[in-house]
Design an enzyme around this catalytic site. Structure first.
Site, mmCIF file in Angstrom:
data_model
loop_
_atom_site.group_PDB
_atom_site.id
_atom_site.type_symbol
_atom_site.label_atom_id
_atom_site.label_comp_id
_atom_site.label_asym_id
_atom_site.label_seq_id
_atom_site.Cartn_x
_atom_site.Cartn_y
_atom_site.Cartn_z
ATOM 1 N N ARG A 84 -8.190 16.421 -0.985
ATOM 2 C CA ARG A 84 -8.688 15.161 -1.545
ATOM 3 C C ARG A 84 -10.207 15.182 -1.626
ATOM 4 N NH1 ARG A 84 -6.288 9.886 1.148
ATOM 5 N NH2 ARG A 84 -7.694 10.459 2.851
ATOM 6 N N LYS A 187 -12.242 9.151 -2.482
ATOM 7 C CA LYS A 187 -12.834 8.456 -1.328
ATOM 8 C C LYS A 187 -14.361 8.523 -1.411
ATOM 9 C CE LYS A 187 -10.499 7.702 2.992
ATOM 10 N NZ LYS A 187 -9.583 6.590 2.764
ATOM 11 N N GLU A 223 -3.957 -2.175 -4.394
ATOM 12 C CA GLU A 223 -3.933 -1.803 -2.968
ATOM 13 C C GLU A 223 -4.828 -2.712 -2.154
ATOM 14 O OE1 GLU A 223 -5.852 1.844 -1.717
ATOM 15 O OE2 GLU A 223 -6.781 2.038 -3.684
#
Ligand code: PLP
Length: 340
Positions: A84, A187, A223
């Site tokens: 990620r 992120k 989310e």
């Protein structure tokens, strides 16, 4: 020497641990294994013109090291965090450690700080890898130097009295978290500052966290500030797809697999806000909370309350996840990395 810590009340604040890992790399170059080292935990020095300070060129990760009853120290799918970070680095035009370098650094950092890993069942050592543009730059372009850094802090369980506490969510219809084509799917550190306003607003209204809708139509659920959301209706589990505006959570992905293995149908699909009001159950997933039941959701003055008893789907999935971490359920997927 054992730290003097009340392991039953560790909480989530930052506690200074012994070591941090630091590895640097110039722009256009690659991170080199021999360039990384453990250093005593300390403040870091940055040029005021560092890319990360001025233009937000930075990524974060979050993962945990657990201590098992048999003394083993384990990580959960650290390769997934590494992958990620690579995706994020690509989007943010940064060089990135390889998966092997990332995982090795995480292991070294966890082991160097192992006296801070709580006893079995009392929590974990939270590891926070960062990739930062630390070189000075004034014109808007890539920073000339990058730093991969990992620090740690002990974290208590998100449990209260043996059961996972619950989230009361507030649906935000004024502020957005992510937009199509933006960075909501990685992120990036730039995703978090902007959610403080809606989060503060929700908390002052007595809610735990914010549930964001898609920024294009504000019709679909996306989310929560730092976790993914699932709903359950007639034993079918649904969660929004991760197509750029939803962070691809590793807990989310793992819980989907666990649920399918247990025979549940799991659909990754768009969920309309109205569906929340017909669902039997809702829960959130993320490294910090693992799996936490949603007790209620409030939207434009309407509030729905969900069952959160021990027979819930949420609780079953949570128990399996924890059993894999603890080694009580066989790790058939190779999710666990033992590091000592
Ligand atoms: C980190 C994060 C998650 C959860 O990801 P995990 O890999 O499960 O910890 C979900 N949403 C956002 C916005 C996040 O930052």
């Amino acid at each position: 020497m054992e730290p003097e810590i009340d392991w039953d009340n560790v909480g989530f604040g930052i506690k200074k641990t012994d070591y941090m890992f630091v590895m640097k790399c110039s722009n256009g170059d690659e991170f080199k294994q021999e360039g990384g080292e453990l250093k005593p935990f300390a403040n870091i020095e940055l040029n005021p013109a560092a890319g990360v300070l001025n233009y937000g060129q930075g990524l974060l990760e979050g993962m945990k090291a657990y201590r098992r009853e048999d003394g083993k120290i384990v990580l959960f799918r650290p390769d997934q965090n590494a992958l990620r970070m690579k995706d994020g680095a690509d989007r943010m035009c940064m060089p990135c450690p390889s998966v092997a370098q990332f995982v090795d650094a995480v292991k070294q950092t966890a082991l160097a700080n192992q006296r801070w890993i709580p006893p079995p069942g009392k929590g974990s050592l939270y590891l926070r890898p960062l990739l930062l543009g630390t070189g000075p730059i004034l014109g808007l372009t890539q920073a000339p130097e990058y730093t991969f850094l990992i620090y740690t802090t002990p974290a208590g369980n998100y449990l209260k009295d043996g059961v996972n506490s619950q989230f009361n969510l507030y649906i935000e219809d004024e502020y957005d978290r992510a937009s199509l084509g933006g960075t909501g799917g990685i992120k990036s550190i730039t995703n978090y500052g902007p959610v403080l306003r809606p989060l503060t607003k929700a908390r002052s209204g007595g809610f735990t966290d914010v549930l964001y809708l898609d920024s294009a139509t504000r019709k679909y659920v996306e989310e929560v500030s730092t976790c993914n959301i699932f709903i359950v209706k007639d034993n079918i589990i649904s969660t929004p797809p991760t197509k750029g505006t939803v962070l691809p959570g590793i807990t989310r992905k793992s819980i989907i697999e666990i649920a399918r293995d247990q025979g549940y149908t799991v659909e990754e699909r768009q969920i309309e806000v109205e569906e929340l009001f017909e669902a039997d159950e809702a829960f959130c997933t993320g490294t910090a909370v693992i799996v936490v039941p949603v007790g209620s959701i409030t939207y434009q003055g309407k509030r729905i309350q969900y069952q959160t008893d021990t027979n819930s789907v949420c609780n079953k999935l949570f128990s399996t996840y924890v059993a894999i971490i603890n080694g009580e359920t066989e790790d058939r997927k190779g999710w666990i990395t033992e590091i000592n």
